[in-house]
Design a protein around this motif. Structure first.
Motif, PDB file in Angstrom:
ATOM      1  N   LEU A   1      47.093  32.837  10.064  1.00 21.60           N
ATOM      2  CA  LEU A   1      46.284  31.894   9.678  1.00 21.60           C
ATOM      3  C   LEU A   1      45.920  30.827  10.726  1.00 21.60           C
ATOM      4  CD1 LEU A   1      45.071  29.994   7.389  1.00 21.60           C
ATOM      5  CD2 LEU A   1      47.255  29.115   6.904  1.00 21.60           C
ATOM      6  N   VAL A   2      44.641  30.440  10.762  1.00 25.04           N
ATOM      7  CA  VAL A   2      44.083  29.471  11.684  1.00 25.04           C
ATOM      8  C   VAL A   2      43.577  28.246  10.861  1.00 25.04           C
ATOM      9  CG1 VAL A   2      42.457  28.619  13.450  1.00 25.04           C
ATOM     10  CG2 VAL A   2      43.659  30.818  13.542  1.00 25.04           C
ATOM     11  N   THR A   3      44.066  26.995  11.001  1.00 26.58           N
ATOM     12  CA  THR A   3      43.491  25.871  10.225  1.00 26.58           C
ATOM     13  C   THR A   3      43.073  24.872  11.070  1.00 26.58           C
ATOM     14  OG1 THR A   3      45.060  26.376   8.439  1.00 26.58           O
ATOM     15  CG2 THR A   3      44.078  24.376   8.442  1.00 26.58           C
ATOM     16  N   VAL A   4      41.724  24.697  10.865  1.00 25.42           N
ATOM     17  CA  VAL A   4      41.001  23.528  11.845  1.00 25.42           C
ATOM     18  C   VAL A   4      40.841  22.104  10.908  1.00 25.42           C
ATOM     19  CG1 VAL A   4      39.112  23.097  13.273  1.00 25.42           C
ATOM     20  CG2 VAL A   4      39.920  25.233  13.043  1.00 25.42           C
ATOM     21  N   SER A   5      41.613  21.100  11.355  1.00 21.33           N
ATOM     22  CA  SER A   5      41.571  19.956  10.639  1.00 21.33           C
ATOM     23  C   SER A   5      40.481  18.836  11.227  1.00 21.33           C
ATOM     24  CB  SER A   5      42.912  19.156  10.648  1.00 21.33           C
ATOM     25  OG  SER A   5      43.231  18.778  11.933  1.00 21.33           O
ATOM     26  N   SER A   6      39.760  18.203  10.313  1.00 22.38           N
ATOM     27  CA  SER A   6      38.658  17.223  10.814  1.00 22.38           C
ATOM     28  C   SER A   6      39.229  15.788  11.042  1.00 22.38           C
ATOM     29  CB  SER A   6      37.655  17.218   9.584  1.00 22.38           C
ATOM     30  OG  SER A   6      38.151  16.822   8.784  1.00 22.38           O
TER      31      SER A   6
END
Length: 119
Positions: free
Chosen positions: A114-119
């Motif tokens: 899993l790759v999660t990019v947060s803003s």
């Protein structure tokens, strides 16, 4: 043969991650390799591909100029360098290798990371 991904996780928008995928557990040579991703509610898509000789690469339009696929065939390992990440890059990333085993090309997949990019 098993493929094991590593290097995923949580990153802020604009940041970078390096994914790795190592193949082990058999006798083989690598024909070709690719990184795929599947975002929630979407189909799995090819993000980047590479021939074993490194002579040909493919990048999905949205990652061109930001992602780089590479490999170390001596280590049976492939990599995906991801720069300038944004929310659209949030997904489970899978590696795939087409391996030559006794003259037959066989596809193997990693379990995904899993790759999660947060803003």
């Amino acid at each position: 043969v098993q493929l094991v991904e590593s290097g995923g996780g949580l990153v802020q928008a604009g940041g970078s991650l390096n994914l790795s995928c190592a193949a082990s557990g058999g006798t083989f040579s690598i024909n070709g390799m690719g990184w795929y991703r599947q975002a929630p509610g979407k189909e799995r898509e090819l993000v980047a591909g590479l021939t074993s000789s490194g002579g040909r690469t493919y990048y999905e339009d949205s990652v061109k100029g930001r992602f780089t696929i590479s490999s170390d065939n001596a280590k049976n390992t492939m990599y995906l360098r991801m720069n300038s990440l944004n929310g659209d890059d949030t997904a489970v990333y899978y590696c795939r290798m087409n391996l030559d085993q006794d003259g037959y090309g066989v596809d193997y997949w990693g379990k995904g990371i899993l790759v999660t990019v947060s803003s």
